[in-house]
Design a protein around this motif. Structure first.
Motif, PDB file in Angstrom:
ATOM      1  N   ALA A   1       0.863  -1.173   0.000  1.00 55.54           N
ATOM      2  CA  ALA A   1       0.000   0.000   0.000  1.00 55.54           C
ATOM      3  C   ALA A   1       0.902   1.226   0.000  1.00 55.54           C
ATOM      4  CB  ALA A   1      -0.915   0.028   1.220  1.00 55.54           C
ATOM      5  N   ARG A   2       0.924   1.919  -1.073  1.00 56.28           N
ATOM      6  CA  ARG A   2       1.765   3.098  -1.302  1.00 56.28           C
ATOM      7  C   ARG A   2       3.202   2.890  -0.834  1.00 56.28           C
ATOM      8  NH1 ARG A   2       2.676   8.552   0.374  1.00 56.28           N
ATOM      9  NH2 ARG A   2       3.056   9.801  -1.488  1.00 56.28           N
ATOM     10  N   LEU A   3       3.605   3.366   0.326  1.00 57.65           N
ATOM     11  CA  LEU A   3       4.986   3.267   0.802  1.00 57.65           C
ATOM     12  C   LEU A   3       5.139   2.203   1.886  1.00 57.65           C
ATOM     13  CD1 LEU A   3       5.785   7.092   0.991  1.00 57.65           C
ATOM     14  CD2 LEU A   3       6.371   5.500  -0.839  1.00 57.65           C
ATOM     15  N   GLN A   4       4.230   1.245   1.914  1.00 53.30           N
ATOM     16  CA  GLN A   4       4.232   0.217   2.948  1.00 53.30           C
ATOM     17  C   GLN A   4       4.190  -1.164   2.296  1.00 53.30           C
ATOM     18  OE1 GLN A   4       0.604   1.349   4.820  1.00 53.30           O
ATOM     19  NE2 GLN A   4       1.537   2.974   6.012  1.00 53.30           N
ATOM     20  N   THR A   5       4.970  -2.083   2.866  1.00 45.58           N
ATOM     21  CA  THR A   5       4.985  -3.460   2.373  1.00 45.58           C
ATOM     22  C   THR A   5       4.881  -4.411   3.549  1.00 45.58           C
ATOM     23  OG1 THR A   5       6.410  -2.830   0.528  1.00 45.58           O
ATOM     24  CG2 THR A   5       6.251  -5.179   1.034  1.00 45.58           C
ATOM     25  N   MET A   6       3.913  -5.306   3.500  1.00 46.05           N
ATOM     26  CA  MET A   6       3.757  -6.328   4.518  1.00 46.05           C
ATOM     27  C   MET A   6       4.074  -7.678   3.880  1.00 46.05           C
ATOM     28  SD  MET A   6       0.494  -7.438   6.828  1.00 46.05           S
ATOM     29  CE  MET A   6      -0.459  -7.767   5.372  1.00 46.05           C
TER      30      MET A   6
ATOM     31  N   THR B   1       7.123 -16.000   9.751  1.00 46.02           N
ATOM     32  CA  THR B   1       7.356 -14.605  10.131  1.00 46.02           C
ATOM     33  C   THR B   1       6.314 -13.678   9.519  1.00 46.02           C
ATOM     34  OG1 THR B   1       8.829 -14.190   8.266  1.00 46.02           O
ATOM     35  CG2 THR B   1       9.863 -14.904  10.322  1.00 46.02           C
ATOM     36  N   ALA B   2       6.189 -12.535  10.143  1.00 41.22           N
ATOM     37  CA  ALA B   2       5.421 -11.422   9.594  1.00 41.22           C
ATOM     38  C   ALA B   2       6.334 -10.208   9.674  1.00 41.22           C
ATOM     39  CB  ALA B   2       4.149 -11.185  10.392  1.00 41.22           C
ATOM     40  N   SER B   3       6.344  -9.413   8.617  1.00 43.15           N
ATOM     41  CA  SER B   3       7.153  -8.201   8.635  1.00 43.15           C
ATOM     42  C   SER B   3       6.375  -7.064   7.984  1.00 43.15           C
ATOM     43  CB  SER B   3       8.487  -8.416   7.928  1.00 43.15           C
ATOM     44  OG  SER B   3       8.295  -8.713   6.572  1.00 43.15           O
ATOM     45  N   PHE B   4       6.750  -5.857   8.384  1.00 44.43           N
ATOM     46  CA  PHE B   4       6.089  -4.671   7.857  1.00 44.43           C
ATOM     47  C   PHE B   4       7.146  -3.598   7.657  1.00 44.43           C
ATOM     48  CE2 PHE B   4       3.248  -1.193   7.316  1.00 44.43           C
ATOM     49  CZ  PHE B   4       2.057  -1.746   6.874  1.00 44.43           C
ATOM     50  N   LEU B   5       7.215  -3.045   6.441  1.00 43.66           N
ATOM     51  CA  LEU B   5       8.200  -2.033   6.085  1.00 43.66           C
ATOM     52  C   LEU B   5       7.498  -0.724   5.746  1.00 43.66           C
ATOM     53  CD1 LEU B   5      11.126  -1.180   5.236  1.00 43.66           C
ATOM     54  CD2 LEU B   5      10.515  -1.993   2.942  1.00 43.66           C
TER      55      LEU B   5
ATOM     56  N   SER C   1      13.523   4.508   6.619  1.00 44.44           N
ATOM     57  CA  SER C   1      12.677   3.318   6.686  1.00 44.44           C
ATOM     58  C   SER C   1      12.482   2.888   8.129  1.00 44.44           C
ATOM     59  CB  SER C   1      13.332   2.149   5.934  1.00 44.44           C
ATOM     60  OG  SER C   1      13.484   2.436   4.586  1.00 44.44           O
ATOM     61  N   LEU C   2      11.365   2.215   8.361  1.00 46.03           N
ATOM     62  CA  LEU C   2      11.112   1.512   9.610  1.00 46.03           C
ATOM     63  C   LEU C   2      10.762   0.088   9.228  1.00 46.03           C
ATOM     64  CD1 LEU C   2       8.903   4.039  11.619  1.00 46.03           C
ATOM     65  CD2 LEU C   2      11.271   3.405  12.100  1.00 46.03           C
ATOM     66  N   PHE C   3      11.390  -0.878   9.903  1.00 44.05           N
ATOM     67  CA  PHE C   3      11.160  -2.270   9.562  1.00 44.05           C
ATOM     68  C   PHE C   3      10.833  -3.042  10.832  1.00 44.05           C
ATOM     69  CE2 PHE C   3      12.738  -6.637   8.636  1.00 44.05           C
ATOM     70  CZ  PHE C   3      11.841  -6.934   7.619  1.00 44.05           C
ATOM     71  N   TYR C   4       9.662  -3.664  10.826  1.00 42.41           N
ATOM     72  CA  TYR C   4       9.184  -4.438  11.971  1.00 42.41           C
ATOM     73  C   TYR C   4       9.096  -5.897  11.559  1.00 42.41           C
ATOM     74  CZ  TYR C   4       7.746   0.103  13.780  1.00 42.41           C
ATOM     75  OH  TYR C   4       7.735   1.395  14.224  1.00 42.41           O
ATOM     76  N   GLN C   5       9.477  -6.820  12.476  1.00 46.53           N
ATOM     77  CA  GLN C   5       9.442  -8.235  12.122  1.00 46.53           C
ATOM     78  C   GLN C   5       9.283  -9.108  13.365  1.00 46.53           C
ATOM     79  OE1 GLN C   5      12.925  -9.614  10.058  1.00 46.53           O
ATOM     80  NE2 GLN C   5      11.923 -11.466   9.370  1.00 46.53           N
ATOM     81  N   THR C   6       8.612 -10.233  13.154  1.00 43.87           N
ATOM     82  CA  THR C   6       8.584 -11.283  14.171  1.00 43.87           C
ATOM     83  C   THR C   6       9.691 -12.254  13.810  1.00 43.87           C
ATOM     84  OG1 THR C   6       7.104 -12.732  12.933  1.00 43.87           O
ATOM     85  CG2 THR C   6       6.072 -11.102  14.401  1.00 43.87           C
ATOM     86  N   GLY C   7      10.130 -13.046  14.761  1.00 41.31           N
ATOM     87  CA  GLY C   7      11.137 -14.057  14.448  1.00 41.31           C
ATOM     88  C   GLY C   7      12.216 -14.145  15.500  1.00 41.31           C
ATOM     89  N   VAL C   8      13.416 -14.430  15.062  1.00 41.58           N
ATOM     90  CA  VAL C   8      14.536 -14.661  15.958  1.00 41.58           C
ATOM     91  C   VAL C   8      15.622 -13.637  15.666  1.00 41.58           C
ATOM     92  CG1 VAL C   8      16.244 -16.355  16.691  1.00 41.58           C
ATOM     93  CG2 VAL C   8      14.001 -17.116  15.937  1.00 41.58           C
ATOM     94  N   THR C   9      16.107 -12.945  16.697  1.00 43.86           N
ATOM     95  CA  THR C   9      17.200 -12.001  16.501  1.00 43.86           C
ATOM     96  C   THR C   9      18.553 -12.655  16.753  1.00 43.86           C
ATOM     97  OG1 THR C   9      16.980 -11.224  18.764  1.00 43.86           O
ATOM     98  CG2 THR C   9      15.830  -9.980  17.063  1.00 43.86           C
ATOM     99  N   THR C  10      18.613 -13.591  17.687  1.00 51.08           N
ATOM    100  CA  THR C  10      19.817 -14.380  17.947  1.00 51.08           C
ATOM    101  C   THR C  10      19.364 -15.822  18.121  1.00 51.08           C
ATOM    102  OG1 THR C  10      19.694 -14.096  20.338  1.00 51.08           O
ATOM    103  CG2 THR C  10      20.935 -12.428  19.110  1.00 51.08           C
TER     104      THR C  10
END
Length: 166
Positions: free
Chosen positions: A58-63, A84-88, A96-105
């Motif tokens: 949607a315009r400047l957003q990507t899920m 995972t789910a992510s939103f940019l 940019s802002l980037f949000y994500q579920t998942g594992v960081t380490t």
């Protein structure tokens, strides 16, 4: 004269009674931070390893929603990187802002939610289901940062492209 006026009035009345039906097929939508959000473009890709990736823009957003299989079922988020789910948010000023579920380490799980596949139509090549998630801002604070909430999410009859294997 009255008959002509009545016929003319009826003709105008009948021509103005058309239905303008707008279909919402395919669709990806839901509530982003309690505000209605709808994608203007969506697609799904089925990879040779069986994983399914749904992308909605949607315009400047990507899920992006990723699950390990096209099979019906509930896929819990925040436990590994194959669900995972992510939103940019990709702003015009090159930030940019980037949000994500998942594992960081190895042992650090973040975010939660679920993606449910309710229908995978092999004949028409579409996928439908619902989702919700809480994702962390991984660009600015990779562990325990700002949280983005997406709930009441639905994807309906999103066209699936099968990605050829090597």
């Amino acid at each position: 004269m009255k008959k002509i006026f009545l016929i003319l009035f009826t003709a105008v009345l009948m021509t103005s009674c058309e239905e303008d039906i707008k279909t919402n097929n395919p669709s990806v939508q839901g509530r982003l931070e309690n505000v209605f959000w709808r994608a203007i473009d969506s697609k799904a890709e089925l990879f040779p390893n069986g994983s399914l990736v749904i992308t909605a823009k949607a315009r400047l957003q990507t899920m992006t929603l990723k699950v390990p299989s096209k099979n019906k079922g509930v896929y819990v988020l925040g436990q590994n990187m194959n669900r995972t789910a992510s939103f940019l948010f990709d702003y015009e000023d090159d930030t940019s802002l980037f949000y994500q579920t998942g594992v960081t380490t190895e042992d650090d799980f973040q975010g939660d939610g679920q993606i449910e596949i309710t229908e995978y139509d092999d004949v028409n090549g579409t996928v439908s289901g619902n989702f919700r998630f809480n994702a962390y801002n991984v660009l600015n604070n990779p562990i325990g940062g700002e949280i983005l909430n997406f709930n009441q999410g639905v994807f309906y009859k999103v066209q699936v492209r099968v990605v050829p294997g090597d």
